[in-house]
Write a protein that holds these residues in place. Structure first.
Motif, mmCIF file in Angstrom:
data_model
loop_
_atom_site.group_PDB
_atom_site.id
_atom_site.type_symbol
_atom_site.label_atom_id
_atom_site.label_comp_id
_atom_site.label_asym_id
_atom_site.label_seq_id
_atom_site.Cartn_x
_atom_site.Cartn_y
_atom_site.Cartn_z
ATOM 1 N N THR A 235 1.253 -1.320 0.063
ATOM 2 C CA THR A 235 -0.060 -0.451 -0.076
ATOM 3 C C THR A 235 0.789 1.205 0.204
ATOM 4 O OG1 THR A 235 -2.011 -0.889 0.982
ATOM 5 C CG2 THR A 235 -2.327 0.682 0.866
ATOM 6 N N LEU A 236 2.031 1.241 0.630
ATOM 7 C CA LEU A 236 2.738 2.766 1.003
ATOM 8 C C LEU A 236 3.582 2.665 -0.671
ATOM 9 C CD1 LEU A 236 4.539 1.980 4.674
ATOM 10 C CD2 LEU A 236 3.632 4.067 3.710
ATOM 11 N N THR A 239 1.396 2.920 -3.764
ATOM 12 C CA THR A 239 -0.026 4.497 -3.471
ATOM 13 C C THR A 239 1.548 5.439 -3.883
ATOM 14 O OG1 THR A 239 -1.186 3.605 -1.958
ATOM 15 C CG2 THR A 239 -1.422 6.455 -2.416
ATOM 16 N N TRP A 240 2.664 5.375 -3.612
ATOM 17 C CA TRP A 240 3.275 6.269 -3.683
ATOM 18 C C TRP A 240 4.809 6.473 -4.258
ATOM 19 C CZ3 TRP A 240 0.505 6.486 0.869
ATOM 20 C CH2 TRP A 240 0.577 8.124 1.603
ATOM 21 N N SER A 382 -3.724 -2.029 4.186
ATOM 22 C CA SER A 382 -4.673 -0.832 3.728
ATOM 23 C C SER A 382 -5.074 -0.082 3.600
ATOM 24 C CB SER A 382 -5.309 -2.153 2.309
ATOM 25 O OG SER A 382 -6.362 -2.329 2.761
ATOM 26 N N PRO A 386 -1.893 4.074 4.379
ATOM 27 C CA PRO A 386 -2.174 5.482 3.645
ATOM 28 C C PRO A 386 -2.019 6.565 4.517
ATOM 29 C CG PRO A 386 -4.104 4.457 2.863
ATOM 30 C CD PRO A 386 -3.278 3.924 3.647
ATOM 31 N N GLY A 390 1.063 8.873 4.244
ATOM 32 C CA GLY A 390 0.785 10.895 5.090
ATOM 33 C C GLY A 390 1.739 11.450 6.003
#
Length: 434
Positions: A235-236, A239-240, A382, A386, A390
């Motif tokens: 997920t990290l 997404t990033w 998940s 995020p 952040g």
């Protein structure tokens, strides 16, 4: 044999149609945010006015929450009744959901709430179609070919992701929302018809609540010890990578344009798509645990290298003026290569992991519930990922998103290895017993 092949093709098409709809909505989400403009339209619920930030968050969280709530009842229904009918019902729900999106009048107050409800309906449809199509693929395939067929099903999903992410923005600019969602509705309708005609009724019936038995299955518990941590990693990192590529340098990014960012995203998906059928076939031959361990560990190591893209590019003197993309910094090509390597690493892990859950749930034990457990184990990471990403990006630095993501993958495979050694002993047997 021909009948079984047609059934596989029909199920692969459902994976493609579902993946195309999902990635199209993700790609068009910024357009919806601009048009819905929750800053201008307050959303009243039970006398409370929700903030714009909360509403924007719910555009994604509404989808995720609906998925989480739907997993257990849909998986139970798939094992207790005919998976084919549950799949058909999920596809029909998807048709309704995607038909609703272009009907939402974005200019009126309350449109945001309707959009969130449509996203929730989409979440139920995506979850049901994914669980049932994978469960049927797992049951149709023999144990010696299961990961290969699951790899092909995933490749169809990734093909839709690549095509959808590259085409959705351009189609929207040319045609608007309605033709795009009409295309998705047509795709899902064709998939529904093919499943109805070619996929045989599922005669497996599992009474009771198979979740309770499978939750104590040793192999499922072992791989879940890895998967819970790996969810944070994927997920990290997934997404990033585009965030790192696209946000301003002041925020720790590389400030590339939309086309360059899409290249970094599609490279990962394209490599994963190409390799999954082949790595799945190797997993069928050499075992599941070895491929999960190798793919997960490699993913973590590559993730740790992502923040060093500028240094890698400068050291090797890579080209910076590229066709169609224009002048870029030396970090771009290393980042694109590392993104592709992430896809290669995950192609080893994913079909082996899915096939293991299918192996443990097949034979009347509850294959849909087994995939449901796999889905539920992923959920906490998940959601946490995020939020953690952040905070790391804002308070510590962009690089630490990838350090924590890579470390989560590595600690996950080491935890799994420890459990395997405890049960199977040291040496090669720990990773090759299953």
């Amino acid at each position: 044999m021909e009948s079984k092949r047609l059934q596989f093709y029909g199920l692969y098409l459902t994976r493609f149609a579902g993946g195309f709809g999902f990635i199209t909505l993700i790609t068009l989400l910024p357009e919806y945010i601009d048009l819905l403009n929750p800053q201008d339209f307050a959303v009243p619920i039970l006398g409370l006015t929700l903030s714009a930030g909360f509403v924007i968050g719910m555009y994604t969280t509404g989808f995720t929450l609906a998925q989480t709530v739907a997993v257990v009842p849909l998986a139970w229904a798939g094992d207790r009744f005919d998976k084919r009918y549950v799949l058909l019902g999920s596809l029909l729900v998807g048709i309704v959901a995607y038909a609703l999106f272009p009907l939402i009048d974005t200019s009126v107050p309350g449109a945001s709430l309707l959009f969130i409800l449509a996203r929730a309906l989409q979440g139920v449809a995506v979850t049901g179609a994914s669980l049932m199509s994978l469960s049927l693929v797992g049951e149709l395939a023999s144990e010696g070919t299961r990961a290969n067929h699951i790899g092909k099903a995933n490749a169809a999903n990734f093909a839709a992701s690549v095509l959808g992410s590259l085409s959705a923005g351009a189609l929207y600019e040319l045609l608007g929302f309605t033709p795009i969602f009409s295309l998705i509705v047509v795709l899902l309708s064709v998939a529904t018809g093919i499943v109805w005609i070619f996929v045989s009724p599922d005669k497996t019936r599992v009474k009771g609540f198979p979740f309770s038995d499978l939750a104590l299955n040793r192999r499922i518990v072992t791989i879940s010890s890895f998967r819970a941590q790996y969810a944070v990693a994927v997920t990290l990192v997934r997404t990033w990578v585009p965030i790192y590529a696209g946000v301003s340098m002041a925020s720790g990014g590389l400030a590339y344009g939309a086309l360059a960012v899409s290249v970094t995203v599609t490279t990962e998906k394209f490599c994963n798509m190409l390799l999954q059928p082949h790595t799945g076939r190797l997993s069928d031959r050499y075992g599941r645990a070895l491929f999960v361990f190798f793919g997960g560990g490699l993913y973590g190591l590559i993730a740790l290298a992502v923040p060093f893209s500028p240094e890698i590019g400068t050291y090797f003197g890579v080209p910076t003026d590229l066709p169609f993309l224009g002048p870029l910094t030396p970090a771009f090509l290393p980042l694109a290569v590392l993104s592709g390597l992430l896809g290669i690493a995950d192609s080893f892990r994913e079909p082996a992991s899915m096939a293991l859950f299918a192996d443990e749930g097949s034979g009347g034990k509850g294959v849909a519930s087994s995939f449901g457990i796999r889905e539920l184990v992923w959920r906490p990471g998940s959601v946490i990922g995020p939020l953690l990403g952040g905070w790391l990006m804002a308070e510590v630095g962009m690089a630490w998103v990838f350090y924590v993501g890579g470390a989560s993958a590595i600690t996950g495979v080491l935890t799994m290895l420890g459990v395997l050694v405890y049960h199977n002993g040291t040496g090669a047997r720990a990773l090759t017993e299953w």
